[in-house]
Design a protein around this motif. Structure first.
Motif, PDB file in Angstrom:
ATOM      1  N   ILE A   1       0.711  -1.084   0.053  1.00 34.88           N
ATOM      2  CA  ILE A   1       0.162  -0.119  -0.061  1.00 34.88           C
ATOM      3  C   ILE A   1       0.858   1.274  -0.041  1.00 34.88           C
ATOM      4  N   SER A   2       1.902   1.306   0.788  1.00 38.86           N
ATOM      5  CA  SER A   2       2.745   2.441   1.009  1.00 38.86           C
ATOM      6  C   SER A   2       3.459   2.604  -0.505  1.00 38.86           C
ATOM      7  N   ALA A   3       4.172   1.691  -1.075  1.00 34.31           N
ATOM      8  CA  ALA A   3       4.647   1.522  -2.269  1.00 34.31           C
ATOM      9  C   ALA A   3       3.766   2.171  -3.534  1.00 34.31           C
ATOM     10  N   SER A   4       2.765   1.465  -3.866  1.00 35.38           N
ATOM     11  CA  SER A   4       1.815   1.693  -4.788  1.00 35.38           C
ATOM     12  C   SER A   4       0.751   2.600  -4.723  1.00 35.38           C
ATOM     13  N   LYS A   5       0.255   2.901  -3.298  1.00 35.12           N
ATOM     14  CA  LYS A   5      -0.635   3.873  -3.278  1.00 35.12           C
ATOM     15  C   LYS A   5      -1.967   3.607  -3.835  1.00 35.12           C
ATOM     16  N   VAL A   6      -2.120   2.412  -4.217  1.00 39.12           N
ATOM     17  CA  VAL A   6      -3.665   1.933  -4.872  1.00 39.12           C
ATOM     18  C   VAL A   6      -3.891   0.620  -4.204  1.00 39.12           C
ATOM     19  N   GLY A   7      -4.919   0.158  -4.205  1.00 34.72           N
ATOM     20  CA  GLY A   7      -5.506  -1.461  -4.203  1.00 34.72           C
ATOM     21  C   GLY A   7      -6.801  -1.515  -4.950  1.00 34.72           C
ATOM     22  N   LEU A   8      -6.981  -2.665  -5.381  1.00 33.36           N
ATOM     23  CA  LEU A   8      -8.391  -3.022  -5.939  1.00 33.36           C
ATOM     24  C   LEU A   8      -9.250  -3.756  -5.086  1.00 33.36           C
ATOM     25  N   LEU A   9     -10.294  -2.969  -4.894  1.00 31.84           N
ATOM     26  CA  LEU A   9     -11.629  -3.362  -4.009  1.00 31.84           C
ATOM     27  C   LEU A   9     -12.715  -4.151  -4.749  1.00 31.84           C
ATOM     28  N   THR A  10     -13.037  -5.333  -4.178  1.00 33.09           N
ATOM     29  CA  THR A  10     -14.005  -6.011  -4.820  1.00 33.09           C
ATOM     30  C   THR A  10     -14.920  -5.950  -3.892  1.00 33.09           C
ATOM     31  N   THR A  11     -16.472  -5.658  -4.490  1.00 33.66           N
ATOM     32  CA  THR A  11     -17.529  -5.869  -3.666  1.00 33.66           C
ATOM     33  C   THR A  11     -18.524  -6.692  -4.663  1.00 33.66           C
ATOM     34  N   VAL A  12     -19.751  -6.919  -3.867  1.00 37.96           N
ATOM     35  CA  VAL A  12     -20.726  -7.796  -4.574  1.00 37.96           C
ATOM     36  C   VAL A  12     -22.152  -6.975  -4.655  1.00 37.96           C
ATOM     37  N   ASP A  13     -22.755  -6.987  -5.758  1.00 39.43           N
ATOM     38  CA  ASP A  13     -23.892  -6.263  -5.903  1.00 39.43           C
ATOM     39  C   ASP A  13     -25.080  -7.196  -5.345  1.00 39.43           C
ATOM     40  N   ALA A  14     -26.413  -6.351  -5.282  1.00 36.65           N
ATOM     41  CA  ALA A  14     -27.636  -7.153  -4.811  1.00 36.65           C
ATOM     42  C   ALA A  14     -27.832  -8.474  -5.526  1.00 36.65           C
ATOM     43  N   GLU A  15     -27.476  -8.453  -6.833  1.00 37.34           N
ATOM     44  CA  GLU A  15     -27.631  -9.556  -7.753  1.00 37.34           C
ATOM     45  C   GLU A  15     -26.467 -10.534  -7.610  1.00 37.34           C
ATOM     46  N   GLY A  16     -25.507 -10.428  -6.869  1.00 30.16           N
ATOM     47  CA  GLY A  16     -24.551 -11.269  -6.776  1.00 30.16           C
ATOM     48  C   GLY A  16     -23.381 -11.172  -7.739  1.00 30.16           C
ATOM     49  N   TYR A  17     -23.292  -9.973  -8.354  1.00 25.44           N
ATOM     50  CA  TYR A  17     -22.225  -9.931  -9.267  1.00 25.44           C
ATOM     51  C   TYR A  17     -20.995  -9.045  -8.795  1.00 25.44           C
ATOM     52  N   PRO A  18     -19.751  -9.173  -9.060  1.00 23.36           N
ATOM     53  CA  PRO A  18     -18.762  -8.619  -8.328  1.00 23.36           C
ATOM     54  C   PRO A  18     -18.237  -7.543  -9.201  1.00 23.36           C
ATOM     55  N   HIS A  19     -17.993  -6.496  -8.390  1.00 19.84           N
ATOM     56  CA  HIS A  19     -17.526  -5.087  -9.067  1.00 19.84           C
ATOM     57  C   HIS A  19     -16.178  -4.598  -8.363  1.00 19.84           C
ATOM     58  N   ASN A  20     -15.112  -4.584  -9.236  1.00 17.69           N
ATOM     59  CA  ASN A  20     -13.905  -3.940  -9.054  1.00 17.69           C
ATOM     60  C   ASN A  20     -13.640  -2.708  -9.376  1.00 17.69           C
ATOM     61  N   ARG A  21     -12.838  -1.786  -8.144  1.00 18.46           N
ATOM     62  CA  ARG A  21     -12.714  -0.445  -8.247  1.00 18.46           C
ATOM     63  C   ARG A  21     -11.300  -0.282  -7.763  1.00 18.46           C
ATOM     64  N   TRP A  22     -10.562   0.768  -8.279  1.00 18.30           N
ATOM     65  CA  TRP A  22      -9.145   0.992  -7.502  1.00 18.30           C
ATOM     66  C   TRP A  22      -9.560   2.019  -6.510  1.00 18.30           C
ATOM     67  N   MET A  23      -9.005   1.814  -5.455  1.00 15.22           N
ATOM     68  CA  MET A  23      -9.246   2.754  -4.344  1.00 15.22           C
ATOM     69  C   MET A  23      -7.804   3.314  -3.904  1.00 15.22           C
ATOM     70  N   THR A  24      -7.928   4.110  -3.280  1.00 15.54           N
ATOM     71  CA  THR A  24      -6.636   4.633  -2.323  1.00 15.54           C
ATOM     72  C   THR A  24      -6.699   4.208  -0.829  1.00 15.54           C
ATOM     73  N   PRO A  25      -6.131   2.972  -0.467  1.00 14.51           N
ATOM     74  CA  PRO A  25      -6.314   2.722   0.762  1.00 14.51           C
ATOM     75  C   PRO A  25      -5.011   3.199   1.787  1.00 14.51           C
ATOM     76  N   THR A  26      -5.305   2.941   3.045  1.00 14.83           N
ATOM     77  CA  THR A  26      -4.328   3.413   3.969  1.00 14.83           C
ATOM     78  C   THR A  26      -4.569   2.291   5.269  1.00 14.83           C
ATOM     79  N   MET A  27      -3.382   1.996   5.907  1.00 15.21           N
ATOM     80  CA  MET A  27      -3.266   1.431   7.320  1.00 15.21           C
ATOM     81  C   MET A  27      -2.960   2.498   8.367  1.00 15.21           C
ATOM     82  N   ILE A  28      -3.366   2.027   9.625  1.00 13.42           N
ATOM     83  CA  ILE A  28      -3.139   2.915  10.599  1.00 13.42           C
ATOM     84  C   ILE A  28      -2.103   2.086  11.637  1.00 13.42           C
ATOM     85  N   LYS A  29      -0.958   2.361  11.964  1.00 12.70           N
ATOM     86  CA  LYS A  29      -0.049   1.350  13.038  1.00 12.70           C
ATOM     87  C   LYS A  29      -0.933   0.910  14.118  1.00 12.70           C
ATOM     88  N   ASP A  30      -1.714   1.620  14.865  1.00 15.16           N
ATOM     89  CA  ASP A  30      -2.451   1.353  15.808  1.00 15.16           C
ATOM     90  C   ASP A  30      -3.625   0.392  15.642  1.00 15.16           C
TER      91      ASP A  30
END
Length: 107
Positions: free
Chosen positions: A39-68
């Motif tokens: 995450i620190s190096a690339s600054k992006v991640g691919l998030l996959t969710t599922v819609d009401a009909e059960g189809y997957p949806h991918n989208r690029w996001m800018t995630p982060t993690m907190i040390k604590d």
């Protein structure tokens, strides 16, 4: 402007699931460290969710993690976005992270 902070936990908390990674016996702390590094190096991640009909949806996001809070991945979105609605209705999601030179992928 309203926004929603997604706080998504890594499955199983400290015993994080290690699917699709070549080192099956990797300790969860080491696994989480690899995710943080990607995450620190690339600054992006691919998030996959599922819609009401059960189809997957991918989208690029800018995630982060907190040390604590090492077992959570955070991202910001609009509260009325499709991804927020999909997560409210089906909280099981998948993140995919890759190195900038594409030699390492964690899902």
């Amino acid at each position: 402007m309203q926004f929603l902070i997604l706080a998504l936990t890594l499955k199983g908390g400290p015993g994080v699931q290690q699917r699709n990674y070549q080192e099956d016996c990797m300790e969860s702390a080491e696994f989480i460290g690899k995710i943080e590094r990607l995450i620190s190096a690339s600054k992006v991640g691919l998030l996959t969710t599922v819609d009401a009909e059960g189809y997957p949806h991918n989208r690029w996001m800018t995630p982060t993690m907190i040390k604590d809070r090492p077992n959570f991945i955070y991202a910001v979105t609009a509260p009325n976005s499709r991804k927020a609605e999909q997560i409210r209705n089906h909280s099981q999601v998948e993140w995919t992270f890759q190195s900038t030179v594409l030699n390492e992928v964690i899902s």
